[in-house]
Design an enzyme around this catalytic site. Structure first.
Site, mmCIF file in Angstrom:
data_model
loop_
_atom_site.group_PDB
_atom_site.id
_atom_site.type_symbol
_atom_site.label_atom_id
_atom_site.label_comp_id
_atom_site.label_asym_id
_atom_site.label_seq_id
_atom_site.Cartn_x
_atom_site.Cartn_y
_atom_site.Cartn_z
ATOM 1 N N GLU A 1 31.507 -7.540 -48.099
ATOM 2 C CA GLU A 1 32.589 -8.218 -47.364
ATOM 3 C C GLU A 1 32.853 -9.634 -47.864
ATOM 4 O O GLU A 1 33.718 -10.320 -47.361
ATOM 5 C CB GLU A 1 32.250 -8.281 -45.874
ATOM 6 C CG GLU A 1 32.334 -7.012 -45.077
ATOM 7 C CD GLU A 1 32.725 -5.737 -45.788
ATOM 8 O OE1 GLU A 1 31.822 -5.057 -46.329
ATOM 9 O OE2 GLU A 1 33.904 -5.391 -45.788
ATOM 10 N N ASP B 1 55.921 -13.890 -74.536
ATOM 11 C CA ASP B 1 55.565 -13.145 -73.333
ATOM 12 C C ASP B 1 56.440 -13.488 -72.153
ATOM 13 O O ASP B 1 56.884 -14.606 -72.001
ATOM 14 C CB ASP B 1 54.137 -13.512 -72.891
ATOM 15 C CG ASP B 1 53.102 -12.765 -73.675
ATOM 16 O OD1 ASP B 1 53.462 -11.832 -74.390
ATOM 17 O OD2 ASP B 1 51.922 -13.138 -73.553
#
Ligand code: ADE
Length: 225
Positions: free
Chosen positions: A116, A168
């Site tokens: 968690e 890019d």
């Protein structure tokens, strides 16, 4: 050489991503180094415990501070100038600008949690908390692999000129790439835009710029919805 490390309970998670395609080429060429450090090796109790239940109750297990902090210290001994990044959904969101910022550093250490999350006190021992996006992964490893890939392809010499990262999407402040087409000229009734077959380089350039702008505007609208 850019030095990367992952602190993880699952070093094997990195085997295939780092042994394929561009990352494997970059490693072989000595442009990047990668070491996975097993957090469990730093547990001092006889069961090698790395997680425990949360104080105050609630579901799940948390990464304990002692082995994680000991692993971070080992990472800083191995790479004294490394930038230690904890992967957590509550961190700031990763993006191309961050990738460009990270590759200017001598190296990066990616701390991956399972369960968690981490005991909050661990935050004091890292340089930054980073999230891949607003969703929850079962651990930091898939996020670390994405960050590593995004960094490695930007390192000087990793991409050949035909694959250059300069054009890019996102390298220019959030401007998206234009649409690309390859053979065949027609696929299931869908034709490649005529302009791309025209041989008119000025017209092609103009079309690409316009498509980029349209896409970027559309994307922005979606993210504001
Ligand atoms: N660990 C779990 N979820 C994550 C996310 N979205 N980004 C980074 N690390 C994570």
């Amino acid at each position: 050489m850019f030095h990367t490390q992952a602190l993880t309970l699952f070093p094997e998670f990195f085997h295939s991503p780092m042994s394929c395609s561009i990352p494997s080429r970059a490693l072989a060429a000595g442009l990047v180094s990668f070491e996975a450090i097993q957090i469990r090796d730093f547990a001092t109790d006889k069961h090698h415990k790395v997680d425990d239940t949360p104080y105050g109750g609630g579901p799940g297990m948390l990464m304990k501070p002692e082995p994680v902090v000991a692993a971070i210290r080992e990472a800083r001994i191995r790479q004294p100038e490394t930038h230690v990044v904890m992967l957590t959904p509550s961190g700031t969101t990763f993006n191309q600008a961050k990738a460009l910022e990270y590759i200017e550093k001598p190296g990066i250490t990616l701390l991956c949690g399972r369960y968690e999350g981490f005991d909050e006190r661990i935050v004091d021992y890292v340089d930054e908390e980073l999230s891949l996006g607003d969703y929850v992964l079962s651990g930091g490893e898939p996020a670390a692999v994405s960050v590593l890939d995004a960094l490695i392809r930007l390192l000087p010499g990793v991409l050949g000129s035909s694959e250059s990262a300069v054009l890019d999407s996102f390298t220019e402040a959030g401007i998206l790439d234009w649409p690309h087409y390859t053979r065949p000229e027609e696929f299931e009734g869908k034709r490649v835009p005529d302009v791309l077959l025209s041989g008119n380089h000025a017209a092609i350039e103009q079309w690409r710029r316009k498509q980029s702008a349209l896409r970027s505007r559309k994307r922005k609208q979606h993210s504001e919805d």
